[in-house]
Design a protein around this motif. Structure first.
Motif, PDB file in Angstrom:
ATOM      1  N   ASP A  58       0.999  25.804  24.760  1.00  0.00           N
ATOM      2  CA  ASP A  58       0.179  25.821  23.643  1.00  0.00           C
ATOM      3  C   ASP A  58      -0.399  24.684  23.013  1.00  0.00           C
ATOM      4  O   ASP A  58      -1.202  23.976  22.214  1.00  0.00           O
ATOM      5  CB  ASP A  58       1.619  26.361  22.275  1.00  0.00           C
ATOM      6  CG  ASP A  58       1.099  27.804  21.239  1.00  0.00           C
ATOM      7  OD1 ASP A  58      -0.597  28.330  21.398  1.00  0.00           O
ATOM      8  OD2 ASP A  58       1.946  28.579  20.983  1.00  0.00           O
ATOM      9  N   SER A  92      -3.804  23.127  22.243  1.00  0.00           N
ATOM     10  CA  SER A  92      -3.453  22.346  20.678  1.00  0.00           C
ATOM     11  C   SER A  92      -4.459  20.716  20.814  1.00  0.00           C
ATOM     12  O   SER A  92      -4.682  20.279  19.851  1.00  0.00           O
ATOM     13  CB  SER A  92      -2.191  22.008  20.048  1.00  0.00           C
ATOM     14  OG  SER A  92      -2.055  23.652  19.715  1.00  0.00           O
ATOM     15  N   ASP A 133      -2.622  18.297  21.830  1.00  0.00           N
ATOM     16  CA  ASP A 133      -1.259  16.974  21.626  1.00  0.00           C
ATOM     17  C   ASP A 133      -0.957  16.158  22.044  1.00  0.00           C
ATOM     18  O   ASP A 133      -2.116  15.922  23.280  1.00  0.00           O
ATOM     19  CB  ASP A 133       0.217  18.139  21.196  1.00  0.00           C
ATOM     20  CG  ASP A 133      -0.329  18.658  21.071  1.00  0.00           C
ATOM     21  OD1 ASP A 133      -0.446  19.362  19.917  1.00  0.00           O
ATOM     22  OD2 ASP A 133       1.304  19.349  21.197  1.00  0.00           O
TER      23      ASP A 133
END
Length: 259
Positions: free
Chosen positions: A37, A41, A43
């Motif tokens: 995830d 995204s 990050d």
């Protein structure tokens, strides 16, 4: 192995499991999906490194302390171990009444889930490490030096699963495994202890599996020939479906009752 060009694709597939959702309900699987995830995204490097460090630590704890030699990398071993022991509607029905008793919808759902788990199983650990930066991959942990081997039939099934991503084609082979070995607690362990919890919120009792039981053999119990003969005869009567007696072992501590 599948590319991580679109890590969110793996996460969405994992969240769509119909029957085998509990396979992914482990700290390692949760950490892996959170890492994917995070990669999806985009990050920042610090967040990615933190996610990866959790996966690495959990994988190291399990793999380096393992007392059984499994083929594949640590992620594959973890996923396969959980699948082979998973207690779900399919494994329960197969264990109770055989594959022929399973309804078409349940069988199709199991095939669907096996395809998804096969895709997840083949995520490349090196590609994850390179996506984070200059960090070691978790591809080469090792079990304990005296680790034993899987039973022959499990070795064969695991080998077939690792040689293909088309896990759905092996639904019958997996059903044979569940029918022979069971699933859940009784499929994962061969010895158990009854644990009584008397304090805290989790009061009550539960059956707990023993990962590495002491392999005591009846032949090692010297001086109990008469008692052993009666116990073995009665047990054979019981498992054959013939009349048998309830058994109570008694004696002082250390006289061999548990053995």
């Amino acid at each position: 192995m599948p590319s991580l060009a679109n890590p969110g694709w793996f996460v969405s597939r994992a969240r769509g499991l119909l029957v085998c959702g509990k396979v992914l309900e482990s700290p390692i699987c949760t950490a892996m999906l959170e890492l994917l995830d995070s990669l999806q995204s985009g990050d920042e490097a610090e967040a990615l490194a933190r996610r990866y460090s959790i996966v690495f630590r959990l994988m190291a704890e399990e793999a380096e302390s393992s007392t059984v030699q499994w083929p594949g990398n640590p992620w594959q071993r973890h996923l396969l171990r959980r699948l082979l022991a998973d207690e779900n509607p399919f494994s329960t029905k197969v264990r109770q009444a055989g594959l022929q008793s399973v309804g078409p919808s349940l069988r199709s759902a199991m095939v669907h889930d096996l395809i998804v788990l096969g895709e997840l199983c083949n995520i490349d650990p090196a590609s994850q490490a390179s996506a984070i930066g200059n960090v070691p991959s978790w591809a080469d942990f090792r079990p304990m030096p005296d680790a034993g081997s899987l039973p022959t039939d499990e070795q064969e099934l695991v080998g077939r699963l690792l040689r293909t991503t088309a896990w759905g084609d092996l639904v019958s082979s997996l059903a044979d495994h569940y029918a022979r070995h069971g699933a859940g607690l009784f499929g994962q362990f061969v010895a158990f202890r009854w644990v009584q919890q008397t304090a805290g919120e989790a009061r009550g009792a539960r059956l707990e599996g023993i990962a590495s039981p002491d392999p005591i053999r009846l032949s090692e119990l010297v001086g109990y020939e008469g008692e052993r003969r009666l116990l073995v005869q009665n047990t054979r009567q019981f498992v054959a479906g013939f009349p048998a007696n309830n058994v109570l072992l008694y004696g002082d501590r250390g006289t061999g009752k548990s053995s």
